[in-house]
Write an enzyme that holds these catalytic residues in place. Structure first.
Site, PDB file in Angstrom:
ATOM      1  N   HIS A 218      29.574 -26.874 -36.727  1.00  0.00           N
ATOM      2  CA  HIS A 218      29.314 -25.540 -36.175  1.00  0.00           C
ATOM      3  C   HIS A 218      30.554 -24.934 -35.493  1.00  0.00           C
ATOM      4  CE1 HIS A 218      27.182 -22.150 -34.531  1.00  0.00           C
ATOM      5  NE2 HIS A 218      27.542 -22.480 -33.301  1.00  0.00           N
TER       6      HIS A 218
ATOM      7  N   GLU B  47      33.792 -23.334 -29.504  1.00  0.00           N
ATOM      8  CA  GLU B  47      33.003 -22.466 -28.614  1.00  0.00           C
ATOM      9  C   GLU B  47      33.752 -22.202 -27.304  1.00  0.00           C
ATOM     10  OE1 GLU B  47      30.212 -20.847 -29.161  1.00  0.00           O
ATOM     11  OE2 GLU B  47      29.199 -21.841 -30.831  1.00  0.00           O
TER      12      GLU B  47
ATOM     13  N   ARG C  75       1.278 -24.401 -22.670  1.00  0.00           N
ATOM     14  CA  ARG C  75       1.904 -23.071 -22.503  1.00  0.00           C
ATOM     15  C   ARG C  75       3.109 -23.084 -21.583  1.00  0.00           C
ATOM     16  NH1 ARG C  75      -3.491 -21.629 -21.791  1.00  0.00           N
ATOM     17  NH2 ARG C  75      -4.512 -21.133 -23.773  1.00  0.00           N
TER      18      ARG C  75
ATOM     19  N   HIS D 272      27.586 -18.620 -39.440  1.00  0.00           N
ATOM     20  CA  HIS D 272      26.303 -19.018 -40.023  1.00  0.00           C
ATOM     21  C   HIS D 272      26.345 -18.937 -41.551  1.00  0.00           C
ATOM     22  CE1 HIS D 272      24.272 -17.934 -35.956  1.00  0.00           C
ATOM     23  NE2 HIS D 272      24.690 -19.184 -35.971  1.00  0.00           N
TER      24      HIS D 272
ATOM     25  N   HIS E  63      29.994 -15.669 -35.027  1.00  0.00           N
ATOM     26  CA  HIS E  63      28.836 -16.444 -35.467  1.00  0.00           C
ATOM     27  C   HIS E  63      28.165 -15.915 -36.729  1.00  0.00           C
ATOM     28  CE1 HIS E  63      29.354 -18.670 -31.801  1.00  0.00           C
ATOM     29  NE2 HIS E  63      28.277 -19.405 -32.024  1.00  0.00           N
TER      30      HIS E  63
ATOM     31  N   ASN F 220      27.823 -14.123 -29.752  1.00  0.00           N
ATOM     32  CA  ASN F 220      27.810 -14.392 -31.183  1.00  0.00           C
ATOM     33  C   ASN F 220      29.132 -14.041 -31.858  1.00  0.00           C
ATOM     34  OD1 ASN F 220      25.139 -15.403 -31.397  1.00  0.00           O
ATOM     35  ND2 ASN F 220      24.407 -13.316 -31.057  1.00  0.00           N
TER      36      ASN F 220
ATOM     37  N   LYS G  35      17.695 -20.686 -24.934  1.00  0.00           N
ATOM     38  CA  LYS G  35      17.222 -20.545 -26.316  1.00  0.00           C
ATOM     39  C   LYS G  35      16.731 -21.904 -26.799  1.00  0.00           C
ATOM     40  CE  LYS G  35      19.765 -16.619 -28.148  1.00  0.00           C
ATOM     41  NZ  LYS G  35      20.619 -16.148 -29.266  1.00  0.00           N
TER      42      LYS G  35
ATOM     43  N   GLU H  69      18.249 -11.081 -24.942  1.00  0.00           N
ATOM     44  CA  GLU H  69      18.962 -10.449 -26.048  1.00  0.00           C
ATOM     45  C   GLU H  69      18.390  -9.079 -26.378  1.00  0.00           C
ATOM     46  OE1 GLU H  69      19.085 -13.107 -29.442  1.00  0.00           O
ATOM     47  OE2 GLU H  69      21.178 -13.446 -29.006  1.00  0.00           O
TER      48      GLU H  69
ATOM     49  N   LYS I  55      29.046 -18.141 -19.957  1.00  0.00           N
ATOM     50  CA  LYS I  55      27.748 -18.015 -20.626  1.00  0.00           C
ATOM     51  C   LYS I  55      26.682 -17.615 -19.625  1.00  0.00           C
ATOM     52  CE  LYS I  55      24.544 -19.596 -23.989  1.00  0.00           C
ATOM     53  NZ  LYS I  55      24.252 -20.457 -25.123  1.00  0.00           N
TER      54      LYS I  55
ATOM     55  N   ARG J  33      24.070  -9.831 -24.582  1.00  0.00           N
ATOM     56  CA  ARG J  33      24.100 -11.252 -24.964  1.00  0.00           C
ATOM     57  C   ARG J  33      24.694 -11.457 -26.356  1.00  0.00           C
ATOM     58  NH1 ARG J  33      19.776 -16.021 -23.456  1.00  0.00           N
ATOM     59  NH2 ARG J  33      20.754 -17.629 -24.711  1.00  0.00           N
TER      60      ARG J  33
END
Lengths: 375, 375
Positions: free
Chosen positions: B280, B199, B135, B267, B263, B260, B157, B251, B241, B256
């Site tokens: 990317h 980025e 955990r 994507h 993005h 994106n 993330k 988020e 960031k 946040r």
């Protein structure tokens, strides 16, 4: 107006922005969808994950009553339902993967809510699926076994087993709501129900002497499944657990460890007996007996505590000895326990009814002696 | 005394009891074990998880220097090392399962620390393994690609892909430390390095006009991989960031989401091109161009912003158009994006250099027009 027998107990679990309520009633399942909408006003999509044994009628009842509700903007609430095979083997990577795929195929998103209906296996598995889908969505626990009602549905521990290690992976992920209807216990076999009482007795020993005394006076009513007594015992158990979890949510300060009274022995009993041979609450009852013997050996408590604990466990129909106990088999398992710190054997031990302490550096011969005292 | 070229930038990510430092140096890898011991004084067991492409020498260098250290009580520090195959396909349930088993077999416990050495794939995968083993155990990010240094290693993330959905399961799990040595970039191919600059440019547009101006003046140095310029660009990107993540860790507030920028288009480009066809950062560059066109169409910004953004992306060697862009293929993907709220198309759109806004209910014809403007 509710009759006394349908009084609903409501317990708050205080965890800052992760706080939630536990509602405990009898024949209250028909109103669960109201409770859910009252707590999660923005519900638009429910993912019902049910133990196959309770899919019909409990899970279907809840799913269909949610589907009849509307969102605040008047839209239908989408409901998907999946049944998971009963039993510990469902706490697997394979089942987790199945749930993730099903959630994706059900077009779940971050606003969807998982509703876990079943015992500890379903709560742990569905809770972990909720903790990880899109990095975490809300979930509701609807425990249907006494053990899950008084223990695993409260506190936010979720997870699955690895093939050779129970609960080895998972997450701390608190539910948004816990809904308990004691009438679902009517279909629970006696042995499973009594096993749940093992955890109930535990709360009396670790944290609540008046509750222990109440249990001594009311064990008969609990064995008869008297509604009022059962609701009260569940409520007191949840209150104890909620207090402890509120003080140490992630098991970092050591406080939460007191919930493991009897459990280091119990896990070793379960593992060496083959999982499922001894039920969890039975193993906890025997483990508490071993822990009490160990505490007496270490002069932490007097023999009177053991005497009262033994009598109460017996009055609840629980085992107090385990003829097959084998220290040579149990000790290696205890040393691998993930709560053990780098091989240091630690135990939660009673000082008096209502108070326990966590003690490290326990010597193996003392542990062996405590195990043999319960053969 | 360090020469100016080996100056170490140190950035704080402020997240209460989950706060951590990012250290950015050049030829600093030999001192990583000192930094790790300074930050995690109680380190007793390191689980090094490395991309197979950087196992030798980077991961082995770090692993062996840790193994030479001692715990405060003078014991050896245990070190286990595993190499994971390079590439997006390693962000799978199968690889996660392999890591869990390996951690168990390595006798990892709650005090063990995962050290992830590689690009975004390794950071996401190893971070999720750390988030879930018992955990949650601590982990350290050692990003070895520019993209991972400026983006994925910061912010917590973690996760894996499902067969048909990227990053669909995972956890928010913050590292305890991020260690960056720009000299590991020497083995990074030009195309991958330039992709990372996509980025970097993003941070200038969304949050930091002076940094955007610095980039306009120093794009040549960055393309030449000038150490001072590279460290500064990474530090400013991480600072941006860290600020955004500090305001909206999970988020939930919408803040946040500005990360994106570009993005949602990116994507869709990556998915329709087949993952890996467009890198990317390249897709993000093209996506930022589409977003700028959309913002102009919606009268949120003037054409001058697009002109400056186009010039800077070109100066960095990045693509600004995508001949194969197909709105009919991209739109369905964008509507399935997990950040989309119940089918409502939302985009992060620029208002001026250094400021963006999140706008919902964007109409499909406007999106189509923005895509076609970049063909």
């Amino acid at each position: 107006m509710p009759s006394p027998s349908s009084e609903v107990h409501s317990i708050d679990v205080s965890l800052g922005d992760r706080s939630y309520k536990i509602e405990i009633g009898t024949e209250s399942i028909d109103t669960f969808s109201d409770s859910i909408l009252a707590s999660l006003g923005d519900l638009t999509h429910a993912l019902v994950i049910a133990d196959a044994a309770v899919e019909n009628p409990w899970a279907m009842t809840i799913a269909s009553s949610i589907a009849k509700q509307k969102t605040p903007s008047g839209d239908d609430i989408r409901v998907n339902l999946i049944a998971v095979p009963s039993g510990e083997t469902s706490k697997s990577i394979g089942q987790l993967d199945t749930l993730w795929q099903w959630m994706l195929e059900s077009s779940a998103d971050r606003r969807s809510v998982v509703i876990a209906i079943g015992g500890g296996v379903i709560g742990d598995l569905a809770g972990f699926a909720a903790a990880t889908f899109t990095r975490g969505i809300r979930f509701i626990q609807v425990p249907t076994t006494l053990l899950a009602m008084v223990d695993s549905s409260v506190g936010g521990k979720t997870g699955i087993n690895l093939p050779t290690a129970k609960n080895m992976v998972g997450a701390f992920w608190q539910p948004s709501l816990v809904l308990i209807d004691t009438s679902v216990l009517s279909t629970l076999p006696d042995r499973s129900y009594i096993s749940g009482l093992g955890e109930v007795v535990k709360y009396g020993v670790i944290d609540d002497a008046p509750f222990f005394e109440w249990l001594e006076a009311n064990a008969g009513k609990l064995l008869d499944r008297d509604d009022n007594a059962v609701r009260y015992a569940i409520a007191e158990s949840c209150r104890s657990k909620a207090n402890v979890v509120g003080e140490d949510e992630r098991e970092t300060s050591g406080r939460r460890a007191i919930l493991n009274y009897g459990h280091t022995f119990a896990h070793a009993i379960e593992a060496t007996a083959g999982y499922g041979q001894v039920l969890h609450g039975e193993a906890v009852a025997i483990g508490m007996q071993m822990a009490a013997h160990l505490a007496i050996e270490l002069e932490l408590c007097d023999a009177e505590l053991l005497k009262r604990q033994t009598a109460l466990l017996k009055a609840c129909g629980l085992p107090t000895t385990y003829a097959a106990a084998d220290p040579d088999a149990m000790l290696p398992v205890m040393k691998r326990d993930k709560k053990v710190s780098h091989g240091n054997l630690r135990f939660v031990l009673p000082e008096r009814i209502g108070s326990v302490t966590l003690l490290g550096d326990i010597k193996e011969p003392n542990v062996t002696k405590a195990i043999l005292a319960c053969c």
